[in-house]
Design an enzyme around this catalytic site. Structure first.
Site, PDB file in Angstrom:
ATOM      1  N   ASP A   1      99.048 -10.231 -34.051  1.00  0.00           N
ATOM      2  CA  ASP A   1      99.473 -11.009 -35.200  1.00  0.00           C
ATOM      3  C   ASP A   1      98.496 -11.121 -36.368  1.00  0.00           C
ATOM      4  O   ASP A   1      98.869 -10.922 -37.516  1.00  0.00           O
ATOM      5  CB  ASP A   1      99.861 -12.407 -34.751  1.00  0.00           C
ATOM      6  CG  ASP A   1     101.077 -12.386 -33.830  1.00  0.00           C
ATOM      7  OD1 ASP A   1     101.188 -11.450 -33.043  1.00  0.00           O
ATOM      8  OD2 ASP A   1     101.890 -13.303 -33.905  1.00  0.00           O
ATOM      9  N   LYS A   2      97.259 -11.479 -36.136  1.00  0.00           N
ATOM     10  CA  LYS A   2      96.318 -11.671 -37.252  1.00  0.00           C
ATOM     11  C   LYS A   2      95.328 -10.527 -37.379  1.00  0.00           C
ATOM     12  O   LYS A   2      94.580 -10.453 -38.352  1.00  0.00           O
ATOM     13  CB  LYS A   2      95.531 -12.988 -37.083  1.00  0.00           C
ATOM     14  CG  LYS A   2      96.409 -14.197 -36.822  1.00  0.00           C
ATOM     15  CD  LYS A   2      97.519 -14.329 -37.850  1.00  0.00           C
ATOM     16  CE  LYS A   2      98.603 -15.283 -37.384  1.00  0.00           C
ATOM     17  NZ  LYS A   2      99.271 -14.894 -36.143  1.00  0.00           N
TER      18      LYS A   2
ATOM     19  N   CYS B   1     104.911  -7.854 -28.539  1.00  0.00           N
ATOM     20  CA  CYS B   1     106.179  -8.367 -28.003  1.00  0.00           C
ATOM     21  C   CYS B   1     107.381  -7.726 -28.697  1.00  0.00           C
ATOM     22  O   CYS B   1     107.390  -7.525 -29.904  1.00  0.00           O
ATOM     23  CB  CYS B   1     106.215  -9.873 -28.106  1.00  0.00           C
ATOM     24  SG  CYS B   1     104.902 -10.666 -27.132  1.00  0.00           S
TER      25      CYS B   1
ATOM     26  N   GLU C   1     101.332 -22.045 -35.108  1.00  0.00           N
ATOM     27  CA  GLU C   1     102.714 -21.621 -34.880  1.00  0.00           C
ATOM     28  C   GLU C   1     103.378 -22.589 -33.910  1.00  0.00           C
ATOM     29  O   GLU C   1     102.716 -23.122 -33.021  1.00  0.00           O
ATOM     30  CB  GLU C   1     102.757 -20.215 -34.274  1.00  0.00           C
ATOM     31  CG  GLU C   1     102.455 -19.114 -35.245  1.00  0.00           C
ATOM     32  CD  GLU C   1     102.651 -17.737 -34.642  1.00  0.00           C
ATOM     33  OE1 GLU C   1     102.649 -16.778 -35.421  1.00  0.00           O
ATOM     34  OE2 GLU C   1     102.795 -17.624 -33.418  1.00  0.00           O
TER      35      GLU C   1
ATOM     36  N   SER D   1     106.379 -18.961 -35.194  1.00  0.00           N
ATOM     37  CA  SER D   1     106.235 -17.618 -34.661  1.00  0.00           C
ATOM     38  C   SER D   1     107.314 -16.720 -35.244  1.00  0.00           C
ATOM     39  O   SER D   1     108.402 -17.179 -35.604  1.00  0.00           O
ATOM     40  CB  SER D   1     106.369 -17.658 -33.140  1.00  0.00           C
ATOM     41  OG  SER D   1     106.636 -16.383 -32.611  1.00  0.00           O
TER      42      SER D   1
END
Length: 560
Positions: free
Chosen positions: A120-121, A191, A442, A468
């Site tokens: 994600d980051k 995911c 999130e 999210s």
């Protein structure tokens, strides 16, 4: 070459000696030195396999005439960090990642850079770093996880989060919850749905800083390894032609990314990261522009959590490139722009198929005429808030409800699981913004609990935190200004009436101006939740979600 400052001439004999201690030869040192960021670790499923991809990148660099040198970077698994204090560190890690890559490249004078990232980051941090460094660079991400399978039903991580709510309401038992837990995440990769990690991989391809295929090729596919090798070869081509990130990431290509974002229905977190990238480069991009692009870009895909398809389905029908090809039919993309291939977007898309009609709808028959994200404005969010509109039930597109106010995610989650939230409620979660959280957590756990408990078509959530990419439902995040900065969300009282009007991009707190001023006069900024360490420093420097949650110094530089 930039690397000459650490390897050329008699004065650099000590430097060369240190390189030789690493096993490099004189011949290796005659070649360009290419930094390869290896984000592999043993805590993030989307990163567990990145060592293999890094080796493929290095093979490509060598084949292209360069000397690859790897270095690591940190990463947070948002799923594991979810719903506890660890999530405060997720968004905050983006700045550390960008800064650490900058430190390594500047300290060692690399000539070019390939970032092997995933979740994600980490990918946004790499994007910010390469924009700042402006040396020939490519990002190659780890690719999506395959969906799980339970008795013929496909699953992903969001099914597990929502199963917690189902278990809490006795819709499933402990054995069934365990079966879902065991089946949902079958192996390596980010995911499986269009959550934040995969959204940002798609954005990298759309903006042109990654090679075609980057967004959707599965993590376990040999094509992903081949793509990594190709990235190593391509960065050498960019170096020879002196094609830098500033040539690739431009106002036109950022708008391309936004258009693809809307067509795909990506995570709301793309708003944070694209805004941050634009600030780093000094290109004007704001929430009004996002609404402008959304209004004219049809939504062509409904991937999880907004639909039934997965990234593997998108890959099967042509990937991000097929979506882009469909957008060109109504001239919604700038195609005469340079990309990481060294050629134009137009050339990249020339032999690409368009919509298949199932996973990707034709542009003449889209899911909706407007894009998958909307930015809402109103007296509750004068500087905007963001919703993934394509994942909202029709019944919740226009909704007025009673505010249930919580000053942290934790208290809200307990109330939801404790069955204290009823149909018609609007759950307001505040003091969870970039400054107030700190770190803008999130909130997948509360939103998944709402869905799992059967409240998805009757309960909305509003927060100055974020959601999210796996969140679905009427979840409105990024409320700006945030509560810690004295934004109107800090003035909401239990029982106030709030109207959410997604089609008209409005959000309204039904409290008159005079009463709000009285409340403001009584409001006092609460004490910081964290007073030591990195998060304390982060909270003092970070800006609003409406500006991408960048540091104040970065925002000031962009304005200058």
């Amino acid at each position: 070459m930039r690397s000459d400052v650490v390897k050329k001439g008699p004065a650099k004999a000590p430097h060369r000696s240190l390189f030789k201690a690493l096993g490099l030869s004189d011949n290796d040192l005659k070649k360009p030195l290419i930094g390869v960021v290896n984000a592999q670790n043993e805590i993030i499923p989307g990163h567990i396999h990145l060592g293999t991809l890094t080796e493929a990148v290095k093979d490509g660099v060598r084949a292209g005439g360069g000397t690859p040198i790897t270095f690591p970077v940190i990463g947070v698994c948002d799923g594991i960090a979810m719903n506890h204090d660890g999530m405060k560190y997720s968004l905050a890690s983006r700045e550390l990642i960008a800064d650490s890559i900058e430190v390594m490249v500047m300290a060692h004078a690399f000539d070019a850079l390939v970032c092997v990232t995933g979740c994600d980051k980490i990918t946004p941090g790499a994007l910010i770093a390469i924009a700042r460094l402006n040396i020939p660079s490519i990002i190659v991400t780890g690719g999506p996880m395959m969906p799980g399978n339970l008795h013929g039903r496909q699953l992903d991580l969001i099914d597990v989060f929502e199963a917690v709510g189902e278990y809490n309401t006795k819709k499933i038992n402990a054995k069934q919850l365990k079966e879902i837990e065991d089946a949902a995440c079958p192996g390596a990769g980010s995911c499986a749905g269009m959550f934040t990690a995969n959204s940002m991989s798609c954005m990298c391809e759309a903006v042109g800083i990654s090679l075609p295929g980057n967004g959707a090729i599965p993590a376990v596919s040999g094509r992903r390894t081949a793509l990594a090798r190709q990235a190593g070869e391509s960065v050498m081509h960019l170096l020879r032609r002196d094609i830098k990130p500033s040539d690739i990431i431009t106002e036109k290509t950022l708008r391309n990314a936004l258009a693809v974002d809307m067509a795909l229905g990506c995570s709301t977190n793309t708003v944070l990261h694209l805004l941050a990238l634009s600030h780093e480069i000094g290109i004007p991009l704001d929430l009004d522009i996002i609404n402008e692009v959304s209004a004219k870009t049809p939504n062509l895909c409904r991937l999880r959590p907004g639909g039934l398809h997965y990234l593997t389905d998108l890959d099967r029908v042509g990937g991000v490139a097929a979506v882009m090809k469909e957008l060109t039919k109504k001239k919604l993309l700038h195609t005469n722009v340079i990309t990481a291939t060294g050629t134009t977007m137009e050339a990249n898309l020339r032999d690409t198929p368009g919509a298949d009609g199932e996973v990707i709808k034709p542009i003449t028959k889209p899911y909706s005429k407007a894009g998958g994200l909307r930015v809402l404005f109103g007296n509750l969010a004068p500087e905007g808030c963001v919703v993934k509109s394509m994942a909202v039930a029709p019944a919740m597109m226009k909704n007025t409800g009673r505010a249930r106010v919580f000053d942290s995610e934790d208290t809200a989650y307990k109330a939801i699981l404790g069955k204290k939230i009823k149909a018609g409620d609007v759950v307001v979660i505040r003091y969870e913004g970039p400054m107030g959280g700190p770190g803008m957590r999130e909130m997948l756990s509360p939103t998944s609990a709402v869905m799992g408990m059967g409240l998805g078509e009757s309960v909305a959530l509003i927060t100055d935190g974020r959601f999210s990419g796996g969140t679905r439902g009427a979840a409105i995040g990024h409320v700006s200004p945030e509560a810690m900065a004295g934004g109107p969300i800090a003035l909401v009282h239990e029982g106030d009436s709030i109207t959410i009007d997604i089609p008209n991009k409005k959000i309204h707190l039904h409290v008159d101006d005079a009463e709000l001023e009285k409340r403001r006069a009584r409001w006092k900024q609460p004490a910081p939740k964290v007073t030591t360490g990195y998060l304390s420093r982060y909270a003092k420097l970070v800006t609003s979600a409406g500006t991408g949650a960048v540091f104040q110094s970065s925002l000031a530089s962009a304005r200058d």
